[in-house]
Design an enzyme around this catalytic site. Structure first.
Site, PDB file in Angstrom:
ATOM      1  N   ASP A   1       0.849  -1.197   0.000  1.00 38.40           N
ATOM      2  CA  ASP A   1       0.000   0.000   0.000  1.00 38.40           C
ATOM      3  C   ASP A   1       0.885   1.248   0.000  1.00 38.40           C
ATOM      4  O   ASP A   1       1.706   1.431   0.892  1.00 38.40           O
ATOM      5  CB  ASP A   1      -0.924  -0.006   1.225  1.00 38.40           C
ATOM      6  CG  ASP A   1      -2.104   0.936   1.042  1.00 38.40           C
ATOM      7  OD1 ASP A   1      -1.879   2.116   0.697  1.00 38.40           O
ATOM      8  OD2 ASP A   1      -3.252   0.499   1.236  1.00 38.40           O
TER       9      ASP A   1
ATOM     10  N   THR B   1      -8.043  -1.829   1.532  1.00 42.11           N
ATOM     11  CA  THR B   1      -7.511  -2.826   0.586  1.00 42.11           C
ATOM     12  C   THR B   1      -8.088  -4.223   0.836  1.00 42.11           C
ATOM     13  O   THR B   1      -8.685  -4.810  -0.069  1.00 42.11           O
ATOM     14  CB  THR B   1      -5.967  -2.841   0.610  1.00 42.11           C
ATOM     15  OG1 THR B   1      -5.502  -1.513   0.410  1.00 42.11           O
ATOM     16  CG2 THR B   1      -5.401  -3.753  -0.453  1.00 42.11           C
TER      17      THR B   1
ATOM     18  N   GLU C   1      -1.195  -7.950   2.151  1.00 40.30           N
ATOM     19  CA  GLU C   1      -0.970  -6.510   1.987  1.00 40.30           C
ATOM     20  C   GLU C   1       0.036  -5.996   3.014  1.00 40.30           C
ATOM     21  O   GLU C   1      -0.142  -6.162   4.219  1.00 40.30           O
ATOM     22  CB  GLU C   1      -2.272  -5.714   2.148  1.00 40.30           C
ATOM     23  CG  GLU C   1      -2.029  -4.241   1.807  1.00 40.30           C
ATOM     24  CD  GLU C   1      -3.050  -3.269   2.389  1.00 40.30           C
ATOM     25  OE1 GLU C   1      -3.261  -2.219   1.788  1.00 40.30           O
ATOM     26  OE2 GLU C   1      -3.619  -3.555   3.461  1.00 40.30           O
TER      27      GLU C   1
ATOM     28  N   ASP D   1       2.132   2.799   3.311  1.00 40.15           N
ATOM     29  CA  ASP D   1       1.286   3.979   3.081  1.00 40.15           C
ATOM     30  C   ASP D   1       1.205   4.882   4.311  1.00 40.15           C
ATOM     31  O   ASP D   1       1.298   6.102   4.201  1.00 40.15           O
ATOM     32  CB  ASP D   1      -0.108   3.486   2.687  1.00 40.15           C
ATOM     33  CG  ASP D   1      -1.122   4.607   2.583  1.00 40.15           C
ATOM     34  OD1 ASP D   1      -0.984   5.431   1.661  1.00 40.15           O
ATOM     35  OD2 ASP D   1      -2.044   4.659   3.419  1.00 40.15           O
TER      36      ASP D   1
ATOM     37  N   SER E   1      -6.958   4.108  -1.608  1.00 41.26           N
ATOM     38  CA  SER E   1      -6.743   2.654  -1.542  1.00 41.26           C
ATOM     39  C   SER E   1      -8.011   1.873  -1.857  1.00 41.26           C
ATOM     40  O   SER E   1      -7.938   0.755  -2.375  1.00 41.26           O
ATOM     41  CB  SER E   1      -6.241   2.253  -0.156  1.00 41.26           C
ATOM     42  OG  SER E   1      -4.959   2.764   0.049  1.00 41.26           O
TER      43      SER E   1
HETATM   44 ZN   LIG Z   1      -3.073   6.240   2.020  1.00 39.38          ZN
END
Ligand SMILES: [Zn+2]
Length: 422
Positions: A27, A128, A246, A251, A75
């Protein structure tokens, strides 16, 4: 004719082989994160630059724009594209603009009797993972998303046979206890991460923290790798499986413009990828595909017109800025507490600036100043506290990797994965 028959037999057996899928998503992992990881690992600048696992498996690039005029995806929209083959609006969890549910790739695989698994370091209800098993108008509707873990059924069974991640708060609520419901459905369940080793049969659900895991730099540096290994050990005995992994918090570190935090997440992801690659080596009927949903932060390696990136300051940063800032802001002696989190000296001018903000009670500015200071030391640049529209890398390993070579739209990745389901 004979040659064609051999060809046909070969093609049929070749096609029938590849049925397990490991789909890994970093991510926020724009291509610049792979660059940063490569040079961060390189400790002697005079030596040859070693390939990372990311360099080794890199086969293509994808564009990520959502179905609106912003160019910049979140996302939810990206995960919708990456698994349903359809682009939607930012915030959408596998629904179209008019809220029509889109068939997720895990709904399809479940119909084909795959064993489905998700491993994440965020909440299992985060955008996600949610887009793989739920349909929701808005990503922030976490309780409604959690309910779908049990309520969204294919062949009278929940879509996920294995889930490992955070999110106790969303699953164990006053009105409903999703973890207990899963247990009643025959799942082995656990909420204590220290007991991960004890998971020994499917179906299973390990939900470990109220929200996400702590940052890899602060605690459990190998949690994604360890959970990936556990998942593959449980999935190895199934007929065929679809595993989505993930690396959720690359992120989060990007949003914080925290390079040491991001690289610790990349390191955990790299270890998880090595485990997945090894699985493909020993189980050639498995295809590994790795990509990202978008880039976060507009990360640049080098900043302010200076031609160097001083990774020693990143190595000497021993915690996330979030954790360090909180501790330093409330510390009696800022100078003394500093060395607990950073192994380089805090210069007098910066000590004074931080002390001033501490005395003014401005925690937000204090954190911003600290972030700026760390980035200036290492010459790490950031253009945003949000996402950018940068194209993302595609990595692949396995017999069908040629499908994932070259430049494509993120929906194409989903289409190609779909073509491998059988
Ligand atoms: Zn983000």
């Amino acid at each position: 004719m004979k040659a064609c028959l051999i060809c046909l037999v070969f093609f049929t057996s070749f096609s029938a082989l590849s049925q397990n899928i490991i789909y890994m998503i970093g991510d926020g992992m724009g291509p610049n994160y792979l660059t940063a990881y490569r040079y961060w690992l390189q400790k002697n600048p005079n030596k040859q630059i070693d390939q990372t696992i990311f360099d080794e498996l890199w086969t293509g690039m994808a564009k990520t724009h959502p179905d609106d005029n912003t160019f910049i995806t979140d996302s939810a929209s990206a995960a919708t594209a990456l698994n349903t083959q359809v682009k939607s609006y930012n915030g959408a969890i596998s629904v179209t603009a008019d809220q029509t549910p889109l068939t997720t790739i895990l709904e399809k695989s479940k119909k084909l009797n795959y064993t489905n698994a998700i491993v994440v370091t965020s909440q299992i209800t985060h955008a996600t993972p949610a887009a793989f098993y739920a349909h929701q108008e808005l990503r922030k509707q976490y309780p409604q998303i959690a309910d779908q873990i049990v309520d969204n059924k294919i062949n009278n069974q929940p879509i996920l046979d294995l889930m490992l991640g955070g999110g106790i708060k969303d699953l164990i609520r006053d009105d409903r206890n999703i973890l207990a419901e899963l247990q009643q459905l025959g799942y082995q369940t656990q909420a204590d991460y220290a007991k991960l080793d004890q998971l020994n049969k499917l179906p299973a659900a390990g939900i470990y923290f109220d929200k996400g895991f702590p940052s890899a730099i602060d605690e459990y540096p190998n949690r994604l790798a360890d959970m990936t290994e556990k998942a593959l050990s449980l999935l190895a005995s199934t007929n065929k499986f679809f595993l989505m992994v993930e690396s959720s918090q690359i992120d989060w570190c990007g949003h914080s413009n925290d390079i040491a935090c991001a690289l610790a997440e990349m390191n955990d992801f790299a270890k998880a990828i090595k485990i997945a690659k090894h699985y493909v080596d020993t189980h050639p009927d498995t295809q590994l595909v790795i990509t990202a949903d978008h880039e976060t932060g507009g990360l640049s390696i080098g900043s302010d017109g200076v031609y160097k990136w001083q990774t020693q300051y990143i190595d000497q940063t021993k915690s996330s800025i979030r954790v360090a800032s909180k501790a330093l802001f409330s510390a009696k002696s800022l100078a003394k507490t500093w060395s607990k989190y950073f192994q380089f000296e805090l210069e007098e001018t910066n000590l004074q600036a931080l002390t001033k903000l501490q005395k003014a009670g401005d925690e937000k500015q204090f954190k911003q100043k600290l972030t700026q200071y760390i980035n200036e030391k290492s010459f790490t640049g950031w253009t945003s506290g949000g996402h950018t529209a940068a194209d993302v890398p595609i990595l692949s390993y396995g017999k069908h990797s040629q499908l994932f070579s070259g430049f494509m739209d993120n929906t194409e990745i989903a289409k190609k994965l779909d073509s491998l389901l059988r």
